[in-house]
Design a protein around this motif. Structure first.
Motif, PDB file in Angstrom:
ATOM      1  N   ARG A  88       0.811  -1.222   0.000  1.00 25.86           N
ATOM      2  CA  ARG A  88       0.000   0.000   0.000  1.00 25.86           C
ATOM      3  C   ARG A  88       0.848   1.278   0.000  1.00 25.86           C
ATOM      4  N   ARG A 150      -9.619  -3.623 -11.350  1.00 27.82           N
ATOM      5  CA  ARG A 150      -8.816  -2.525 -10.812  1.00 27.82           C
ATOM      6  C   ARG A 150      -7.345  -2.702 -11.172  1.00 27.82           C
ATOM      7  N   ALA A 176      -9.291  -4.662  -3.454  1.00 22.89           N
ATOM      8  CA  ALA A 176      -9.927  -3.803  -2.444  1.00 22.89           C
ATOM      9  C   ALA A 176     -10.288  -4.550  -1.170  1.00 22.89           C
ATOM     10  N   GLU A 177     -10.525  -5.871  -1.286  1.00 20.27           N
ATOM     11  CA  GLU A 177     -10.887  -6.677  -0.111  1.00 20.27           C
ATOM     12  C   GLU A 177      -9.745  -7.550   0.387  1.00 20.27           C
TER      13      GLU A 177
END
Length: 182
Positions: A88, A150, A176-177
């Motif tokens: 991230r 994505r 995202a998850e």
């Protein structure tokens, strides 16, 4: 040996020197001194070899508690190999790079810890070999969805259509998850 950074510079394409003649060929798939000089790992904990048929897609795999760096290559056949940055804090978070690896180009891909990894078999059969910097840990094993829009991996499915997936890969979460690195 030639080492070149891909669009995500931590991922490296490693092309060994191949010495061939009418008898066949010889190449070094690993040389501690050359790897150290190129800034690649020299301490390997596990070697793996898998065989898959055309259309098999393995991945995108990674480990959380014991992240693995992988040096991957194809001993027989041809694959499209992919690394996805799942750190991230990285400016390339969620981006991917890919390269075709085959028994003809003899290229290898260095996939550092913090990346999800996968490959699609393009030939009738492929023998996929890889060295790992840490041991496989079932409790730490994770998968990321291979078709996450994505991320947008441009898999060369061509005449393959829908790839063959393991159950864990078919139900893997989207980025995202998914559990990712800081």
């Amino acid at each position: 040996m030639k080492v070149e950074a891909l669009a995500i510079p931590e991922v490296k394409l490693v092309t060994p020197r191949v010495f061939g003649d009418d008898r066949g060929f010889f190449l070094e798939t690993y040389n501690e001194r050359a790897f150290a000089e190129a800034g690649l790992p020299t301490d390997w904990k596990q070697d793996n070899h898998s065989r898959s048929v055309k259309g098999v897609l393995r991945g995108l795999h990674y480990q959380m508690a014991n992240p693995q760096g992988k040096l991957v290559r194809v001993a027989r056949g041809r694959v499209f190999d992919v690394a996805v940055d799942i750190r991230r804090s990285s400016p390339s978070f969620g981006q991917w790079v890919g390269a075709e690896l085959s028994d003809e180009n003899m290229a290898m891909l260095w996939v550092p810890p913090g990346f999800a990894h996968g490959f699609l078999v393009l030939s009738d059969v492929a023998d996929f070999c890889y060295k790992c910097t840490t041991l496989w840990d079932a409790a730490s094993d994770r998968s990321l969805n291979w078709a996450d829009p994505r991320i947008g991996i441009d898999w060369p499915l061509g005449d393959i259509g829908k790839p063959q997936l393991a159950a864990k890969d078919a139900t893997a979460p989207m980025l995202a998850e998914a559990e990712t690195f800081a």
